[in-house]
Write an enzyme that holds these catalytic residues in place. Structure first.
Site, PDB file in Angstrom:
ATOM      1  N   ASP A   1       0.873  -1.184   0.000  1.00  0.00           N
ATOM      2  CA  ASP A   1       0.000   0.000   0.000  1.00  0.00           C
ATOM      3  C   ASP A   1       0.900   1.220   0.000  1.00  0.00           C
ATOM      4  OD1 ASP A   1      -2.387   1.586   0.267  1.00  0.00           O
ATOM      5  OD2 ASP A   1      -1.926   1.850   2.386  1.00  0.00           O
ATOM      6  N   SER A   2       0.294   2.387  -0.166  1.00  0.00           N
ATOM      7  CA  SER A   2       1.066   3.622  -0.096  1.00  0.00           C
ATOM      8  C   SER A   2       1.543   3.899   1.329  1.00  0.00           C
ATOM      9  CB  SER A   2       0.203   4.793  -0.576  1.00  0.00           C
ATOM     10  OG  SER A   2      -0.959   4.869   0.220  1.00  0.00           O
TER      11      SER A   2
ATOM     12  N   CYS B   1      -4.340  -1.647  -1.849  1.00  0.00           N
ATOM     13  CA  CYS B   1      -4.553  -0.231  -2.129  1.00  0.00           C
ATOM     14  C   CYS B   1      -5.600  -0.146  -3.232  1.00  0.00           C
ATOM     15  CB  CYS B   1      -3.228   0.374  -2.592  1.00  0.00           C
ATOM     16  SG  CYS B   1      -3.361   2.080  -3.135  1.00  0.00           S
TER      17      CYS B   1
ATOM     18  N   GLU C   1      -3.069   8.780   8.332  1.00  0.00           N
ATOM     19  CA  GLU C   1      -1.602   8.691   8.460  1.00  0.00           C
ATOM     20  C   GLU C   1      -1.117   9.464   9.680  1.00  0.00           C
ATOM     21  OE1 GLU C   1       0.879   7.027   6.503  1.00  0.00           O
ATOM     22  OE2 GLU C   1      -0.749   5.993   5.477  1.00  0.00           O
TER      23      GLU C   1
ATOM     24  N   CYS D   1     -11.103   2.565   0.045  1.00  0.00           N
ATOM     25  CA  CYS D   1      -9.708   2.930   0.264  1.00  0.00           C
ATOM     26  C   CYS D   1      -9.307   2.158   1.505  1.00  0.00           C
ATOM     27  CB  CYS D   1      -9.578   4.436   0.497  1.00  0.00           C
ATOM     28  SG  CYS D   1      -7.921   4.929   1.069  1.00  0.00           S
TER      29      CYS D   1
ATOM     30  N   HIS E   1      -7.279   2.759   3.744  1.00  0.00           N
ATOM     31  CA  HIS E   1      -7.102   3.562   4.961  1.00  0.00           C
ATOM     32  C   HIS E   1      -8.432   3.716   5.722  1.00  0.00           C
ATOM     33  CE1 HIS E   1      -3.256   4.770   3.189  1.00  0.00           C
ATOM     34  NE2 HIS E   1      -2.951   5.424   4.290  1.00  0.00           N
TER      35      HIS E   1
HETATM   36  N1  DGL Z   1      -4.851   3.172   0.883  1.00  0.00           N
HETATM   37  C1  DGL Z   1      -4.858   3.468  -0.496  1.00  0.00           C
HETATM   38  C2  DGL Z   1      -6.150   3.193  -1.174  1.00  0.00           C
HETATM   39  O1  DGL Z   1      -6.744   2.191  -0.831  1.00  0.00           O
HETATM   40  C3  DGL Z   1      -4.101   4.679  -0.948  1.00  0.00           C
HETATM   41  C4  DGL Z   1      -4.467   5.958  -0.383  1.00  0.00           C
HETATM   42  C5  DGL Z   1      -3.535   7.040  -0.843  1.00  0.00           C
HETATM   43  O2  DGL Z   1      -2.314   6.842  -0.781  1.00  0.00           O
HETATM   44  O3  DGL Z   1      -4.018   8.076  -1.282  1.00  0.00           O
HETATM   45  O4  DGL Z   1      -6.578   3.874  -2.051  1.00  0.00           O
END
Ligand code: DGL
Length: 276
Positions: free
Chosen positions: A12-13, A75, A157, A189, A191
């Site tokens: 993931d990011s 992600c 984050e 997402c 997150h």
């Molecule tokens: N967690 C990621 C997603 O599911 C990336 C979020 C991001 O880096 O903007 O989209």
């Protein structure tokens, strides 16, 4: 035939993919894992598709160098705009993305046919969820309402999941979906499951779809079909076998990760991703 003992690669990011890792461990507790968070370049969600594709292939190359038996793209942004790029370089390794399993689960969950999708700017602009859900729906029997939530990733984050500012921002983002009377909300997402309690406060009667949960079930099925599940072992109760890598080391990353996963993890190792 995959090597049963090889790890599952997850990327993931940033910290969001931990919500997927948590679900993978729930359904696949005996596996070994390599987790990569591209913390130096988070967020991905407001970058161009070309940039996300480059980042995604950098992350996938790193996981392939660890001889993983499966890549889980933890992600939604990468799954929405760069899944094919990952598949193109992972020639002999299967790849599971977030969109298809969550789209199917949303369709299964809705009673009134009104589904909301929240995600990053790139995910929402790609229409991936909308197309996947409508593609699976018989006779176009559903309406899909989408909302980008670009501030959610930085709030997570920063560990601000319970902060009053997050509540105000979430109310703003979700107000349209509430007025559209969605009964199911895709957390599009990885997150966002960390914000799940906050979202539940604002939309108490809406079923939330966690993309990580449904992709973990897809991973379980795929490995079982390929007879590549790791053998059962007792030590997993004491310690999960996970190697953690990050591209930058934010001071709070380790503590936040342990807090969210609910168990101790080794200190993440810093890695530099090379552009192939
Ligand atoms: N967690 C990621 C997603 O599911 C990336 C979020 C991001 O880096 O903007 O989209």
């Amino acid at each position: 035939m995959m090597n049963k003992t090889a790890p599952i690669g997850v990327f993931d990011s940033g910290i969001g993919g931990l919500s997927v890792l948590k679900q993978l461990i729930r359904f696949l507790p005996y596996e070994n894992y390599v987790y990569l968070g591209d913390t130096a370049r988070v967020p991905y969600g407001n970058k161009s598709n070309t940039t996300v594709k480059q980042y995604a292939t950098d992350c996938a190359s790193f996981l392939l160098s660890k001889k993983v038996k499966l890549i889980v793209v933890a992600c939604n942004t990468v799954s929405a705009v760069a899944l094919q790029s990952v598949k193109d370089i992972a020639v002999d390794v299967p790849v599971i993305g977030m969109i298809e399993p969550a789209a199917a689960a949303a369709l299964h969950s809705t009673n009134n046919g009104r589904i909301g999708v929240i995600g990053t700017r790139a995910t929402i602009a790609s229409n991936s969820y909308k197309n996947a859900i409508i593609g699976l729906a018989p006779d176009n029997a559903v309406q899909v309402y989408s909302q980008e939530c670009p501030l959610f990733v930085p709030l997570v984050e920063e560990g601000m999941m319970q902060h009053p500012a997050s509540h105000i921002i979430a109310e703003e983002y979700l107000s349209l979906l509430i007025s559209q009377k969605v009964d199911t909300l895709v957390l599009g997402c990885t997150h966002y499951p960390l914000l799940s309690p906050l979202i539940r406060d604002i939309m108490p009667n809406t079923s939330q779809i966690d993309s990580g949960e449904h992709s973990a079930v897809a991973a379980l099925r795929l490995l079982a079909d390929n007879q590549s599940l790791a053998d059962e072992r007792k030590e997993f109760l004491l310690k999960h076998n996970i190697e953690f890598y990050v591209t930058d080391y934010p001071s709070h990353f380790h503590a936040m990760s342990q807090n969210f996963l609910g168990f101790e993890i080794d200190t993440p190792q810093l890695v530099e991703l090379t552009n192939e």
